[in-house]
Design a protein around this motif. Structure first.
Motif, PDB file in Angstrom:
ATOM      1  N   ASP A 386      -0.649  -3.021  -7.235  1.00 47.14           N
ATOM      2  CA  ASP A 386      -1.957  -3.886  -7.090  1.00 47.14           C
ATOM      3  C   ASP A 386      -1.115  -5.338  -6.407  1.00 47.14           C
ATOM      4  O   ASP A 386      -1.821  -5.917  -5.499  1.00 47.14           O
ATOM      5  CB  ASP A 386      -2.439  -4.337  -8.301  1.00 47.14           C
ATOM      6  CG  ASP A 386      -3.827  -5.100  -8.074  1.00 47.14           C
ATOM      7  OD1 ASP A 386      -4.448  -4.598  -7.236  1.00 47.14           O
ATOM      8  OD2 ASP A 386      -4.037  -5.967  -8.658  1.00 47.14           O
ATOM      9  N   LYS A 389       0.029  -4.695  -2.489  1.00 46.80           N
ATOM     10  CA  LYS A 389      -1.126  -4.356  -1.467  1.00 46.80           C
ATOM     11  C   LYS A 389      -1.111  -4.970  -0.269  1.00 46.80           C
ATOM     12  O   LYS A 389      -1.399  -4.567   0.741  1.00 46.80           O
ATOM     13  CB  LYS A 389      -2.393  -4.383  -1.980  1.00 46.80           C
ATOM     14  CG  LYS A 389      -2.765  -5.921  -2.495  1.00 46.80           C
ATOM     15  CD  LYS A 389      -4.350  -5.683  -3.154  1.00 46.80           C
ATOM     16  CE  LYS A 389      -4.780  -7.258  -3.545  1.00 46.80           C
ATOM     17  NZ  LYS A 389      -3.966  -7.476  -4.779  1.00 46.80           N
ATOM     18  N   LEU A 428      -5.866  -0.757  -2.287  1.00 45.65           N
ATOM     19  CA  LEU A 428      -4.878  -0.016  -1.176  1.00 45.65           C
ATOM     20  C   LEU A 428      -5.553   0.524  -0.106  1.00 45.65           C
ATOM     21  O   LEU A 428      -5.180   0.351   1.134  1.00 45.65           O
ATOM     22  CB  LEU A 428      -4.113   0.927  -1.917  1.00 45.65           C
ATOM     23  CG  LEU A 428      -3.056   0.217  -2.976  1.00 45.65           C
ATOM     24  CD1 LEU A 428      -2.101   1.477  -3.535  1.00 45.65           C
ATOM     25  CD2 LEU A 428      -1.861  -0.366  -2.196  1.00 45.65           C
ATOM     26  N   ARG A 431      -7.119  -2.088   2.420  1.00 51.09           N
ATOM     27  CA  ARG A 431      -6.034  -2.421   3.279  1.00 51.09           C
ATOM     28  C   ARG A 431      -5.645  -1.512   4.314  1.00 51.09           C
ATOM     29  O   ARG A 431      -5.693  -1.749   5.601  1.00 51.09           O
ATOM     30  CB  ARG A 431      -4.918  -2.749   2.335  1.00 51.09           C
ATOM     31  CG  ARG A 431      -3.567  -2.957   3.454  1.00 51.09           C
ATOM     32  CD  ARG A 431      -3.410  -4.704   3.844  1.00 51.09           C
ATOM     33  NE  ARG A 431      -2.503  -4.714   4.733  1.00 51.09           N
ATOM     34  CZ  ARG A 431      -1.329  -4.981   4.460  1.00 51.09           C
ATOM     35  NH1 ARG A 431      -0.796  -4.722   3.314  1.00 51.09           N
ATOM     36  NH2 ARG A 431      -0.430  -5.298   5.540  1.00 51.09           N
TER      37      ARG A 431
END
Length: 603
Positions: A386, A389, A428, A431
């Motif tokens: 986390d 990311k 993730l 992104r």
């Protein structure tokens, strides 16, 4: 103590509580080990533990593979301690699927007293059920012994001496504790050590309006029957055996309820019952038919018509090849050279949790250390992912690849699935989806990572039922199908689409409800049709895409946008045109000539 344990198990049966039973492995052997532990291994050992997990009155433990027994009846005797570790709301079907996936890890042949024992299994299973494992002093004990010189020397002798105890056969078949008014799950072991669920449908006794409402609501996507009867009604006794037999015959296609009006005056008044036996049928929660009289032929005929009306018209189509498609998820398990992967990570590879995950993957995939299966600290791994990311894309790629390798293990994918809204993986993916265009290597490994999410049965269900996460997956797929420069991207996207469609198909077919949200299904189908219409895909990818289309359309709601989209994009003609490339592939023919040609005709 045993009475206390039994009462706890009764609580488990009623309330879905999970408890861990801690027992002595063997009083005689344990006494010797405890007595001489300090002199032999230099460390005092208080006890040698056996643990098991109890849920629903059934005790689960690892020895000769994954075994089950009625709680408290194993050869280990009365537990020395009972720990109530929490409550689970996971459906039993999901729990059994998870155990089925674990049987490939916890085989009888792989048992190892120090590296892969009952406590490792109990820890993994309890983590899945309630998000926390068994006490650390139990799971760490084997390594404590192995860290001593004498522990290493005595390891073979101790392992051999304990085999007859740790891998003893199950003394009694699994059984349920307590009673329930609903059809219950019974867990059994096959001769091969696998876990199966045998459910025998039966008539449900209802006594209150709330009971009836709950069961009718549960059957809202199919059908239900209520028999109003009375203990003083002789004709009722004639139809009771027929009604009970019908419940078994129809299985989960219909819910059969029985109401004794002598005990449920409110229900008799609510439904205006003036004679017994009276039958009322419901289709999708709406009253469909009503009649009175003890005529077995009429009862069977009316229930048969009810079920036919409830069944989707697609069930009458001959698409056996489509329905015979292997629905097991496609996983990407290839292990790259780990040293190269570490080099791509740079300084990240030196983080303790990354070292731990790399060691786990190396041990898991090493033939000489195949018994080493203790998972790394997943909470720490989650926190690290986390926080990473927003790494530069070149550093994010190897981290996603590491996650891909870890997710092959259903224990790890199950852990990430149980995090709220799949938070870490969702961020993730968000992104990755924000990159336009997404770098080839990152796009490819993201698709493979998402495919491996399906190694856990819990992810297969929850992915489909979470609108936000399923939207992220469909966005990734849509962008990947548009990549006309890399056939491997489109092929990998087809694999992920297949995993989604297969999981959704199983939910529709077995549980009769839509899994993937309608908007995401329509968007995914639109991408599939557009991709299928290009000349840039090979025959194998075409076959896979057509299978995905078939699985998404089969049993889809008849009055929804899915059928509208198929008609608007001439899905039938599009698939039929691809027959010239795929040759005599029967799945392509089933989808084009039958499902899309006939299955939409009444729309």
């Amino acid at each position: 103590m045993y009475k206390s344990m039994y009462m706890t198990c009764q609580k488990v049966w009623l309330d879905r509580y999970v408890v861990v039973l801690i027992s002595e492995v063997s009083a005689n052997i344990e006494g010797l080990i405890v007595q001489f532990s300090l002199s032999l291994v230099g460390t005092h050992i208080d006890a040698v533990y056996h643990t098991s997990v109890v849920l629903g009155g059934i005790e689960y433990f690892f020895g000769q593979g994954i075994q089950t027994s009625q709680a408290g009846t194993t050869h280990h005797g009365n537990p020395m301690e009972v720990i109530d570790i929490g409550h689970t709301d996971l459906p039993m079907e999901l729990i059994l699927e998870y155990l089925e996936s674990l049987k490939q890890i916890y085989t009888a042949e792989s048992y190892d007293l120090f590296m892969k024992n009952c406590n490792n299994f109990s820890n993994d299973f309890s983590m899945f059920l309630v998000g926390k494992g068994i006490p650390d002093h139990i799971t760490s004990l084997p390594q404590t012994v192995l860290n001593t010189p004498f522990g290493q020397i005595l390891r073979p002798q101790l392992d051999s001496a304990m085999r007859s105890i740790t891998q003893a056969p199950t003394p009694t078949p699994p059984a349920q504790m307590g009673t329930s008014s609903t059809a219950s799950d019974i867990v059994t072991l096959t001769s091969g050590g696998s876990i199966n669920k045998a459910s025998q449908a039966k008539v449900i006794n209802a006594t209150t309006l709330q009971d009836v409402s709950l069961h009718l609501d549960a059957a809202r996507s199919r059908c239900a029957v209520i028999l109003f009867t009375s203990a003083t009604c002789p004709p009722c006794k004639l139809v009771h055996p027929v009604y009970e037999d019908l419940a078994v015959e129809v299985g989960d296609k219909a819910t059969l309820l029985k109401v004794d009006i002598d005990k449920a005056y409110e229900l008799a008044s609510e439904y205006g019952i003036t004679a017994t036996p009276t039958f009322i049928t419901f289709l999708e929660s709406q009253q469909e038919n009503r009649w009175s009289g003890a005529n077995p032929s009429q009862l069977r005929g009316n229930v048969s018509l009810l079920i036919q009306a409830a069944l989707h018209p697609h069930t009458k189509l001959n698409v056996q090849s489509l329905l015979g498609v292997d629905l097991r998820p496609i996983l990407f398990t290839k292990l790259p050279p780990l040293e190269k992967l570490k080099a791509k990570m740079g300084n990240v590879a030196e983080e303790p949790i990354i070292k731990s995950v790399l060691a786990f993957i190396a041990a898991r995939d090493s033939s000489t250390n195949s018994v080493v299966t203790t998972v790394p600290d997943l909470s720490a791994f989650n926190i690290f992912l986390d926080e990473s990311k927003n790494l530069p894309l070149e550093n994010l790629f190897p981290l996603i690849d590491l996650l891909r390798l870890a997710l092959v293990d259903p224990r790890i994918s199950g852990f990430f699935a149980e995090l709220g809204n799949f938070s870490t993986i969702a961020r993730l993916l968000d992104r990755i989806n924000s990159q336009s265009p997404c770098p080839y290597s990152l796009n490819l490994v993201a698709l493979h990572m998402c495919c491996n999410l399906f190694s856990s049965p819990i992810f297969k269900r929850l992915i489909l039922q979470d609108a936000v996460f399923s939207s992220l997956l469909v966005r990734l797929l849509s962008a990947s199908f548009l990549d006309d420069s890399h056939s491997t991207i489109r092929s990998s996207a087809a694999s992920l689409a297949f995993n989604i469609a297969a999981a959704n198909h199983k939910l529709r077919k077995e549980e009769r409800h839509q899994g993937l949200p309608n908007d995401e299904t329509v968007e995914l189908l639109a991408s599939l049709f557009e991709t299928l219409g290009t000349e840039l895909i090979d025959a194998d990818t075409i076959k896979q895409l057509v299978a995905v289309i078939g699985l998404l359309v089969y049993l889809a709601p008849q009055d929804g946008e899915i059928f509208d989209l198929c008609m608007a994009m001439d899905a039938e003609g599009l698939v039929k045109e691809k027959e010239r490339i795929t040759g005599a592939d029967q799945v392509v023919k089933d989808v084009g000539r039958v499902l899309l040609a006939k299955g939409l005709s009444n729309h």
